[in-house]
Write an enzyme that holds these catalytic residues in place. Structure first.
Site, PDB file in Angstrom:
ATOM      1  N   THR A   1     -12.964  -5.617 -22.330  1.00 48.51           N
ATOM      2  CA  THR A   1     -11.608  -5.152 -22.574  1.00 48.51           C
ATOM      3  C   THR A   1     -10.952  -4.656 -21.293  1.00 48.51           C
ATOM      4  O   THR A   1      -9.775  -4.883 -21.069  1.00 48.51           O
ATOM      5  CB  THR A   1     -11.624  -4.010 -23.596  1.00 48.51           C
ATOM      6  OG1 THR A   1     -12.566  -4.357 -24.590  1.00 48.51           O
ATOM      7  CG2 THR A   1     -10.272  -3.830 -24.194  1.00 48.51           C
TER       8      THR A   1
ATOM      9  N   ASP B   1      13.396  -8.168  17.044  1.00 47.60           N
ATOM     10  CA  ASP B   1      14.012  -8.938  18.111  1.00 47.60           C
ATOM     11  C   ASP B   1      15.150  -9.743  17.525  1.00 47.60           C
ATOM     12  O   ASP B   1      15.063 -10.205  16.389  1.00 47.60           O
ATOM     13  CB  ASP B   1      12.997  -9.925  18.706  1.00 47.60           C
ATOM     14  CG  ASP B   1      11.980  -9.219  19.568  1.00 47.60           C
ATOM     15  OD1 ASP B   1      12.317  -8.152  20.096  1.00 47.60           O
ATOM     16  OD2 ASP B   1      10.864  -9.737  19.698  1.00 47.60           O
TER      17      ASP B   1
ATOM     18  N   ASP C   1       7.052 -10.717  20.934  1.00 45.06           N
ATOM     19  CA  ASP C   1       6.373 -11.983  21.198  1.00 45.06           C
ATOM     20  C   ASP C   1       5.680 -12.024  22.560  1.00 45.06           C
ATOM     21  O   ASP C   1       4.602 -12.557  22.693  1.00 45.06           O
ATOM     22  CB  ASP C   1       7.332 -13.163  21.032  1.00 45.06           C
ATOM     23  CG  ASP C   1       8.671 -12.929  21.712  1.00 45.06           C
ATOM     24  OD1 ASP C   1       8.760 -11.994  22.525  1.00 45.06           O
ATOM     25  OD2 ASP C   1       9.614 -13.683  21.426  1.00 45.06           O
TER      26      ASP C   1
ATOM     27  N   ASP D   1       5.309  -6.806  25.111  1.00 52.17           N
ATOM     28  CA  ASP D   1       5.616  -6.203  23.818  1.00 52.17           C
ATOM     29  C   ASP D   1       4.382  -5.552  23.191  1.00 52.17           C
ATOM     30  O   ASP D   1       4.504  -4.740  22.273  1.00 52.17           O
ATOM     31  CB  ASP D   1       6.143  -7.269  22.850  1.00 52.17           C
ATOM     32  CG  ASP D   1       7.538  -7.733  23.218  1.00 52.17           C
ATOM     33  OD1 ASP D   1       8.286  -6.927  23.795  1.00 52.17           O
ATOM     34  OD2 ASP D   1       7.876  -8.896  22.935  1.00 52.17           O
TER      35      ASP D   1
END
Ligand code: ADP
Ligand code: MG
Length: 884
Positions: free
Chosen positions: A728, A326, A631, A635
């Protein structure tokens, strides 16, 4: 009487609250104690004990424990106890790792928990939904989840979707009036909002009447809550790989054991060695370490303001090849300031910055005041058709609400107009703004009971709905010529990157229908606002970095084409011949046609959220991995369909957040870039320690195998093998998970999501390094053994030390896809510390006398060390020159 049957003031009385004040903090505290938090209770997580025990459920570990038990019974106490201790310590480490991962996931959940907008002590504030209490006044707008059960006291065209409760997916229009009917079902209580349902349109205010399990949702929630841990694709791939590796390791160990027995080693010795080797060689802990690495990476992302909602997104992020973002608020500041006005066929210029109310109007360089015809009414209408509030805090003005609306308030204040607070003008009806309609309308009644409609919105939406326009002498018919002039004004504003809004009105009579379909037409066009929304300053360079990383950035906006193109140009987002597509063009195109041009398209303008889905699909058809931001409610489908759905932490709605896999805490495009960078880095780090661990295992197996083939004694005893595996391998591998990225991570092409774990040369690197590690260990053993055939412990100590040293040196090789010499070995402080501590522990095991019988070790001299150092650095140094 139930809540929906009561009038609002009765509800207020019963709950001791007023709608325009909210609860006091004292009341809140007392109610939280009384009713608990506003959460649907979830099942308890698995207990710590289970997690701890899980560390030992692995088949080979059980076999090892059994073998140790036998060793103990046979009188090999020291070995048995040593192995037990190592296995236990291993279990603890696994346990703490898992705990850590779990904790960070919990923190993530908290960070992305839904928020609620409540009024307390006359102040609106955002709080976590779980802190909402009975009696709270909450505001909800489209895209929100209703935080609790509420009795609605105000609805501005609010509709909610309640299918989770009622199964009915059509939205329900909500009102505030009481309903007398007895025993209504939830779906008929249209003055109530229910926890967990979704506001799809409009906005409203309500009083909380039920929270937590004491809601309609709470009563059925037990059926719905399921907490299943999702496995990421990488974890799945690793689990599959793990199975193959187990078989390979078992076959090889079986071979070692068989050969050993054939060479005349005691069966029991070979059995214990074999089992230890299998335990060491099988990377059963790999998926767990990967999870830890992922969650550590997720923490780093949080520090960079990106919240990962799905762990799998971390991997996918590294594969992203297109970001669809956007424009407004993500690439720009979302701080709107009106800079120009078009009125009476003339352009006015407005001075001032941001939301500061200082500024003046100029026409042809001359200051103008309210006496300019139509100016005052245009600004007044802009204030009336408005949903924002202009507030001041510490001498700074800020906007509460939509920034576009806010800019109009500021513009009016610059002319000395004050907002009305509804004293003189009564709001009869509001049709809210949404990105699809691209306009907002209100019906206002003034003190003389005259009503009129005010509409503001995108000029190309308003103009076709206008029949008249205003000029200095009054209302005129809107002719083609006037439209042309207006178009020119729009173009000139858009060419300066200004966002344009038109405003219009019409008088209506009291008997006119309030149905929106009839309302917003035959308007009188009054003028245009041109407002600037400056790009965020980090965005330009973020787009450039993405480009170098092989990621294309695409801008999506509801704004005018020209505004969009100008801003895209300023951000260096679109090349000279790049295409800009408009919403109406998308409508006309089939998906195939869109695919043909989409690679050359950089900006989508005047689009609605619906178009986003088509854009995502077209890019995906072209083989792209798509990140899509959003948002608003609408969407959500595109966000879901994309490979990486991104929602906005500040301006985002609950629905988009739920659909997304990444939340930007600061709504900032640059954060997407950081997240991708981090995503790539995490994946590279995972590759690094997979490479390290597997190469070590190859070395361990091969040295045993070669020794058996050459009819030598055992070069390593079981405790040593287990020690190597634990000490190790463990710490340095973890440190690799914290490594910094190589300089060129953002210069490489996106990773192909289909690539296997051993892709890009990793398999070759593992085998070649592992082979050499095995060989040098064997050489160290043979040299030592040949010189002192009677002192096997010395030979084994030499082999053990060489193996450990070779791995501790090799770990630095794993930090680079290129040559070990291309990176500064001291850059990763964790790794340096891990290697140093492993080294220290090695020295303790060799030189501390009490431990020598346990670990079958003996003193080494300076000459021994020279040999060890030369041999153990060979695998890394040699390959450092071949660069492969
Ligand atoms: P974006 O968020 O991508 O910039 P929007 O859908 O918010 O796009 O806006 C599209 C157009 O709708 C804007 O260019 C503007 O003309 C108009 N618009 C935006 N916000 C409002 C508002 N609050 N009221 C009226 N019109 C608006
Ligand atoms: Mg917008």
């Amino acid at each position: 009487m139930r809540w929906y049957q009561l009038d609002v003031d009765r509800v207020e009385q019963k709950l001791h609250v007023t709608t325009n004040r909210g609860l006091t903090s004292k009341q809140v505290e007392q109610r939280r104690k009384q009713y608990g938090s506003n959460e649907l209770s979830e099942q308890k997580g698995i207990s710590k004990w289970l997690i701890f025990l899980k560390q030992f459920q692995d088949f080979m570990v059980l076999v090892l424990l059994a073998a140790t038990l036998i060793a103990g019974l046979l009188g090999e106490y020291i070995d048995a106890i040593a192995i037990m201790v190592i296995v236990l310590v291993n279990g603890f480490i696994g346990f703490f790792q898992e705990q850590k991962a779990e904790k960070s996931m919990e923190k993530l959940k908290e960070l992305s928990a839904p928020m609620a907008n409540v009024l307390r002590e006359e102040k609106w504030m955002k709080i976590s939904s779980k802190d909402v209490v009975v009696g709270d006044i909450v505001k909800i707008t489209s895209g929100d989840r209703v935080p609790a059960d509420i009795r609605i006291v105000k609805s501005s065209g609010m509709e909610t979707e309640e299918s989770a409760l009622t199964g009915e997916s059509l939205p329900v229009m909500k009102h505030a009036t009481a309903i007398v009917t007895d025993s209504l079902d939830a779906q008929d209580q249209i003055n109530m909002g229910f926890k967990g349902t979704l506001v799809t349109r409009g906005s409203g205010i309500g009083i909380v009447v039920g929270t937590g399990m004491n809601t309609v949702m709470g009563q059925i929630a037990t059926l719905m809550i399921s907490t299943k841990k999702a496995i990421t694709p990488l974890e799945r791939k690793l689990a599959e790989l793990g199975k193959i590796l187990i078989v390979v390791a078992l076959v090889l160990t079986a071979l070692v054991v068989t050969l050993g027995v054939m060479q005349g080693h005691p069966v029991y010795n070979m059995f214990l060695a074999g089992v230890s080797l299998a335990v060491a060689a099988i990377p059963e802990g790999l998926p767990a370490i990967v999870t830890v690495a992922l969650s550590l990476g997720v923490q780093r992302m949080i520090r960079k303001k990106a919240i990962v909602r799905k762990l799998s997104a971390v991997e996918t992020l590294g594969c992203a090849s297109v970001i669809c973002s956007d424009k407004t608020g993500t690439m720009t500041e979302n701080q709107m300031t009106v800079k120009e006005l078009y009125i009476n066929g003339e352009n006015l210029y407005v001075t001032g910055d941001g939301y500061d109310i200082r500024g003046d109007y100029f026409l042809n360089k001359h200051k103008v005041d309210k006496s300019l015809p139509n100016l005052e009414s245009m600004l007044l209408y802009g204030m009336l058709c408005n949903n924002a509030n202009l507030n001041i805090k510490k001498g700074k003005y800020y906007i509460d609400g939509d920034p576009t609306d806010g800019a109009l308030l500021v513009a009016a204040r610059k002319m000395g107009l004050q907002s009305m607070n509804g004293e003189k003008y009564k709001l009869i009806k509001e049709i809210p703004f949404d990105s699809e309609r691209k306009r907002m309308s209100v019906i206002i009644e003034d003190e003389n009971e005259m009503r009129y409609l005010i509409t503001k919105g995108a000029p190309d939406v308003l103009l076709p709905r206008s029949m008249y326009h205003l000029d200095k002498s009054g209302r005129k018919l809107l002719k083609e010529k006037d439209k042309k002039n207006i178009d020119q004004a729009i173009n000139s504003m858009a060419g300066k990157a200004l966002r344009t809004i038109a405003i219009g009105m019409k008088p209506i009579s009291k008997n006119d229908s309030l149905d929106s379909a009839f309302l917003e037409k035959d308007l009188t066009f009054i003028g245009l606002y041109g407002m600037i929304d400056p790009p965020r300053k980090e965005v330009k360079s973020a787009i450039e970095e993405c480009r170098q990383a092989g990621i294309k950035t695409v801008m999506i906006t509801g704004d005018h084409v020209k505004t969009a193109r100008t801003i895209a140009k300023n951000l260096n987002l679109i090349p000279e011949n790049g295409l800009v597509l408009e919403g109406y063009q998308l409508n006309q195109m089939s998906l195939n046609e869109l695919e043909d041009v989409i690679e050359d398209t950089y900006v989508f303008a005047r689009v609605t959220p619906e178009h986003k889905l088509k854009i995502v699909k077209a890019f995906q058809e072209k083989g792209h991995i798509v990140a899509m931001t959003g948002d608003g409610v609408n969407d959500a489908p595109a966000i879901k369909a994309s490979d990486i759905g991104i929602s906005m932490g500040i301006s985002g709605t609950d629905v988009t957040k739920e659909a997304s896999s990444l939340i930007l805490m600061d709504d900032n495009f640059a954060t997407i870039k950081s997240a991708i960078q981090e995503g790539r880095n995490i994946f590279e780090n995972i590759r690094k320690f997979i490479r390290y661990l597997l190469a070590s295992n190859v070395g361990e197996i091969l040295v045993m195998l070669f020794a058996m083939l050459l009819a030598l004694p055992l070069p390593l005893v079981p405790v040593q093998i287990l020690w190597v595996n634990l000490v190790t391998d463990g710490l340095p591998a973890m440190a690799l998970g914290l490594d910094k990225p190589e300089d060129d991570v953002m210069k490489r092409r996106p990773r192909n999501p289909k690539e296997g774990i051993f892709a890009r040369g990793l398999g070759y690197k593992i085998v070649s390094r592992g082979f050499l590690i095995g060989i040098v260990t064997l050489i160290a053993f043979m040299v030592a053994y040949q010189n002192n055939p009677e002192n096997l412990v010395f030979g084994q100590t030499m082999a053990f030390t060489t193996l450990v040293m070779a791995q501790l040196i090799h770990v630095f090789d794993c930090r680079s896809e290129n040559s070990v010499f291309s990176r500064n070995p001291f850059e990763n402080i964790y790794l340096v510390l891990a290697v140093l501590s492993s080294l220290l522990l090695l020295l303790v095991v060799i030189y501390w006398e009490p431990l020598q019988p346990i670990f079958h070790t003996t003193f080494l001299g300076l000459r021994d060390w020279m040999l060890i150092l030369v041999l153990s650095s060979l695998p890394t140094v040699l390959f450092g020159f071949t660069k492969k």
